[in-house]
Design a protein around this motif. Structure first.
Motif, PDB file in Angstrom:
ATOM      1  N   MET A  68      25.330  89.392 -34.204  1.00 47.61           N
ATOM      2  CA  MET A  68      25.225  88.778 -35.690  1.00 47.61           C
ATOM      3  C   MET A  68      23.614  88.744 -35.921  1.00 47.61           C
ATOM      4  SD  MET A  68      28.429  88.055 -36.423  1.00 47.61           S
ATOM      5  CE  MET A  68      27.860  87.317 -37.887  1.00 47.61           C
ATOM      6  N   THR A  69      23.456  89.015 -37.163  1.00 46.99           N
ATOM      7  CA  THR A  69      22.271  88.366 -37.644  1.00 46.99           C
ATOM      8  C   THR A  69      22.169  86.887 -37.703  1.00 46.99           C
ATOM      9  OG1 THR A  69      23.066  88.818 -39.936  1.00 46.99           O
ATOM     10  CG2 THR A  69      21.540  90.450 -39.130  1.00 46.99           C
ATOM     11  N   ILE A  70      20.973  86.412 -37.627  1.00 50.28           N
ATOM     12  CA  ILE A  70      20.662  85.018 -37.671  1.00 50.28           C
ATOM     13  C   ILE A  70      21.104  84.664 -39.018  1.00 50.28           C
ATOM     14  CG2 ILE A  70      19.101  82.887 -37.026  1.00 50.28           C
ATOM     15  CD1 ILE A  70      17.628  84.945 -35.400  1.00 50.28           C
ATOM     16  N   THR A  71      21.909  83.355 -38.955  1.00 45.98           N
ATOM     17  CA  THR A  71      22.130  82.795 -40.473  1.00 45.98           C
ATOM     18  C   THR A  71      21.047  82.187 -41.220  1.00 45.98           C
ATOM     19  OG1 THR A  71      22.708  80.440 -39.272  1.00 45.98           O
ATOM     20  CG2 THR A  71      24.578  82.340 -39.492  1.00 45.98           C
ATOM     21  N   PRO A  72      21.185  82.111 -42.517  1.00 44.76           N
ATOM     22  CA  PRO A  72      19.961  81.728 -43.085  1.00 44.76           C
ATOM     23  C   PRO A  72      19.987  80.116 -42.901  1.00 44.76           C
ATOM     24  CG  PRO A  72      21.948  82.045 -44.641  1.00 44.76           C
ATOM     25  CD  PRO A  72      22.315  82.799 -43.387  1.00 44.76           C
ATOM     26  N   ILE A  73      18.650  79.570 -43.159  1.00 47.40           N
ATOM     27  CA  ILE A  73      18.476  78.128 -43.086  1.00 47.40           C
ATOM     28  C   ILE A  73      17.946  77.453 -44.533  1.00 47.40           C
ATOM     29  CG2 ILE A  73      17.946  78.341 -40.556  1.00 47.40           C
ATOM     30  CD1 ILE A  73      14.801  78.631 -41.118  1.00 47.40           C
ATOM     31  N   THR A  74      17.723  76.468 -44.490  1.00 42.63           N
ATOM     32  CA  THR A  74      17.686  75.643 -45.437  1.00 42.63           C
ATOM     33  C   THR A  74      15.726  75.490 -45.412  1.00 42.63           C
ATOM     34  OG1 THR A  74      17.770  73.504 -45.012  1.00 42.63           O
ATOM     35  CG2 THR A  74      19.401  74.516 -46.216  1.00 42.63           C
ATOM     36  N   SER A  75      15.102  75.256 -46.570  1.00 48.17           N
ATOM     37  CA  SER A  75      13.749  74.876 -46.364  1.00 48.17           C
ATOM     38  C   SER A  75      13.325  73.615 -46.036  1.00 48.17           C
ATOM     39  CB  SER A  75      12.684  75.163 -47.713  1.00 48.17           C
ATOM     40  OG  SER A  75      13.418  74.513 -48.695  1.00 48.17           O
ATOM     41  N   TRP A  76      14.386  72.653 -46.246  1.00 50.00           N
ATOM     42  CA  TRP A  76      14.209  71.317 -45.853  1.00 50.00           C
ATOM     43  C   TRP A  76      14.990  70.756 -44.614  1.00 50.00           C
ATOM     44  CZ3 TRP A  76      18.947  69.648 -45.408  1.00 50.00           C
ATOM     45  CH2 TRP A  76      19.955  70.061 -46.088  1.00 50.00           C
ATOM     46  N   GLY A  77      15.500  71.866 -43.843  1.00 48.95           N
ATOM     47  CA  GLY A  77      16.192  71.499 -42.695  1.00 48.95           C
ATOM     48  C   GLY A  77      15.367  71.377 -41.311  1.00 48.95           C
ATOM     49  N   ILE A  78      16.104  71.119 -40.042  1.00 50.58           N
ATOM     50  CA  ILE A  78      15.195  70.932 -39.045  1.00 50.58           C
ATOM     51  C   ILE A  78      14.510  72.127 -38.505  1.00 50.58           C
ATOM     52  CG2 ILE A  78      17.002  69.206 -38.323  1.00 50.58           C
ATOM     53  CD1 ILE A  78      18.411  71.127 -36.608  1.00 50.58           C
ATOM     54  N   VAL A  79      14.728  73.346 -38.868  1.00 47.51           N
ATOM     55  CA  VAL A  79      13.896  74.467 -38.425  1.00 47.51           C
ATOM     56  C   VAL A  79      13.275  75.050 -39.666  1.00 47.51           C
ATOM     57  CG1 VAL A  79      15.024  74.745 -36.101  1.00 47.51           C
ATOM     58  CG2 VAL A  79      16.065  75.801 -38.291  1.00 47.51           C
ATOM     59  N   GLY A  80      13.123  74.468 -40.851  1.00 45.15           N
ATOM     60  CA  GLY A  80      12.351  75.169 -41.924  1.00 45.15           C
ATOM     61  C   GLY A  80      11.269  75.938 -41.713  1.00 45.15           C
ATOM     62  N   GLU A  92      24.349  87.401 -43.109  1.00 41.43           N
ATOM     63  CA  GLU A  92      23.376  86.498 -43.688  1.00 41.43           C
ATOM     64  C   GLU A  92      23.671  86.333 -44.934  1.00 41.43           C
ATOM     65  OE1 GLU A  92      18.427  85.968 -43.804  1.00 41.43           O
ATOM     66  OE2 GLU A  92      19.455  87.952 -43.732  1.00 41.43           O
ATOM     67  N   SER A  93      23.805  87.288 -45.830  1.00 38.24           N
ATOM     68  CA  SER A  93      23.998  87.321 -47.424  1.00 38.24           C
ATOM     69  C   SER A  93      25.137  86.539 -47.809  1.00 38.24           C
ATOM     70  CB  SER A  93      24.014  88.427 -47.975  1.00 38.24           C
ATOM     71  OG  SER A  93      25.033  89.261 -47.578  1.00 38.24           O
ATOM     72  N   SER A  94      26.130  86.438 -46.925  1.00 37.11           N
ATOM     73  CA  SER A  94      27.332  85.817 -47.293  1.00 37.11           C
ATOM     74  C   SER A  94      27.134  84.128 -47.425  1.00 37.11           C
ATOM     75  CB  SER A  94      28.554  86.153 -46.404  1.00 37.11           C
ATOM     76  OG  SER A  94      27.988  85.326 -45.078  1.00 37.11           O
ATOM     77  N   LEU A  95      26.093  83.690 -46.794  1.00 43.49           N
ATOM     78  CA  LEU A  95      25.972  82.348 -46.771  1.00 43.49           C
ATOM     79  C   LEU A  95      24.614  82.066 -47.590  1.00 43.49           C
ATOM     80  CD1 LEU A  95      26.294  81.772 -42.875  1.00 43.49           C
ATOM     81  CD2 LEU A  95      27.915  81.435 -44.892  1.00 43.49           C
ATOM     82  N   GLN A  96      23.837  82.763 -48.138  1.00 41.62           N
ATOM     83  CA  GLN A  96      22.719  82.467 -48.952  1.00 41.62           C
ATOM     84  C   GLN A  96      22.946  81.972 -50.361  1.00 41.62           C
ATOM     85  OE1 GLN A  96      20.771  86.329 -48.697  1.00 41.62           O
ATOM     86  NE2 GLN A  96      19.771  85.638 -46.904  1.00 41.62           N
ATOM     87  N   ALA A  97      22.278  80.925 -50.920  1.00 43.36           N
ATOM     88  CA  ALA A  97      22.464  80.750 -52.290  1.00 43.36           C
ATOM     89  C   ALA A  97      22.040  81.901 -53.133  1.00 43.36           C
ATOM     90  CB  ALA A  97      21.522  79.516 -52.352  1.00 43.36           C
ATOM     91  N   PRO A  98      22.875  81.806 -54.324  1.00 37.45           N
ATOM     92  CA  PRO A  98      22.694  82.807 -55.162  1.00 37.45           C
ATOM     93  C   PRO A  98      21.128  82.971 -55.466  1.00 37.45           C
ATOM     94  CG  PRO A  98      24.483  81.551 -55.900  1.00 37.45           C
ATOM     95  CD  PRO A  98      24.032  80.841 -54.945  1.00 37.45           C
ATOM     96  N   GLY A  99      20.719  84.483 -55.521  1.00 36.67           N
ATOM     97  CA  GLY A  99      19.374  84.808 -55.902  1.00 36.67           C
ATOM     98  C   GLY A  99      18.371  84.013 -54.833  1.00 36.67           C
ATOM     99  N   SER A 100      18.629  83.752 -53.657  1.00 43.39           N
ATOM    100  CA  SER A 100      17.707  82.961 -52.791  1.00 43.39           C
ATOM    101  C   SER A 100      17.967  83.514 -51.477  1.00 43.39           C
ATOM    102  CB  SER A 100      17.826  81.466 -52.833  1.00 43.39           C
ATOM    103  OG  SER A 100      17.293  80.765 -51.835  1.00 43.39           O
TER     104      SER A 100
END
Length: 240
Positions: free
Chosen positions: A131-143, A167-175
């Motif tokens: 699996m590709t690594i899932t996306p993370i948030t900029s403010w999260g624990i591993v941002g 990965e893209s299935s979990l990304q915010a639109p346009g981000s």
């Protein structure tokens, strides 16, 4: 950084041996808190993932060896024999190890490990899907490790290794970041129930394994070979 293959373990009668797919990885696959991981939504897939599992073996700041992927897989194979297919999600706990435990390793430490584990499992006759690594948030624990998440996914896509890219299935639109609506508040990494189902749908489509919520197709009827075929004329009773 090679993985020793060793002799192929025997197939056992354990119930795992009846499942064609096993899933390995860290807490994103195993589930977090009361939310099941994505493989738990896939019909007939054994979920052998465990939280904290790293791609590259590391030692925590407390001096305790952290669970590593090869060890996790070896233990499952030793206990239950070999599956036909494995799907592996690994790398997120490595981002955590860098962020929290200071595991400062070069990119090649991780990419070599992907190759070594693939070769080892293929030697055992096991089909491997990463699996590709899932996306993370900029403010999260591993941002702060977003650069490594991006670099590892780019490498995986160019590596030629069998890949399920969700990965893209979990990304915010346009981000490039994880959609906030799919993660736990104050976490920014682990998926909530909606996120887990979204992830599972993508995996299901990629590997051809239905979700547990999909309707079960009935088995086709077995023709009754004892009944007369109406298209064949009745020859009548046999003569004397």
């Amino acid at each position: 950084m090679s993985v020793t293959a060793g002799p192929a373990p025997p197939i056992t009668t354990d119930w795992w041996s009846t499942a064609e797919w096993w899933a390995f990885g860290d807490s994103l696959f195993a589930g977090h808190s009361s939310v099941p991981g994505a493989p738990s939504h896939l019909r007939g897939v054994v979920n052998a993932a465990a939280g904290g599992t790293t791609l590259v073996p590391v030692t925590t700041s407390m001096g305790n060896p952290n669970g590593d992927l090869a060890g996790q897989i070896s233990a499952a194979i030793e206990r239950a024999g070999r599956p036909r297919h494995v799907i592996i999600s690994a790398g997120m706990a490595d981002l955590y190890a860098r962020q929290v435990w200071g595991a400062d390793l070069p990119l090649a430490s991780y990419t070599d490990r992907y190759v070594d584990i693939t070769q080892w499992l293929r030697h055992l006759g096991i089909d491997v899907h990463w699996m590709t690594i899932t996306p993370i948030t900029s403010w999260g624990i591993v941002g702060a490790q977003a650069w490594l998440q991006s670099a590892l996914n780019a490498w995986l896509r160019s590596s030629g290794l069998p890949l399920v890219d969700c990965e893209s299935s979990l990304q915010a639109p346009g981000s490039p970041w994880l959609d906030d609506s799919l993660t736990f508040a104050l976490d920014g990494v682990h998926l909530n129930e909606t996120g887990s189902l979204t992830y599972a749908r993508c995996i299901s489509a990629a590997i051809g394994v239905p979700l547990t919520t999909d309707p079960v197709e009935p088995d086709p009827p077995v023709p009754d070979t004892t009944a007369p075929d109406p298209s064949v004329p009745d020859p009548g009773p046999p003569g004397p």
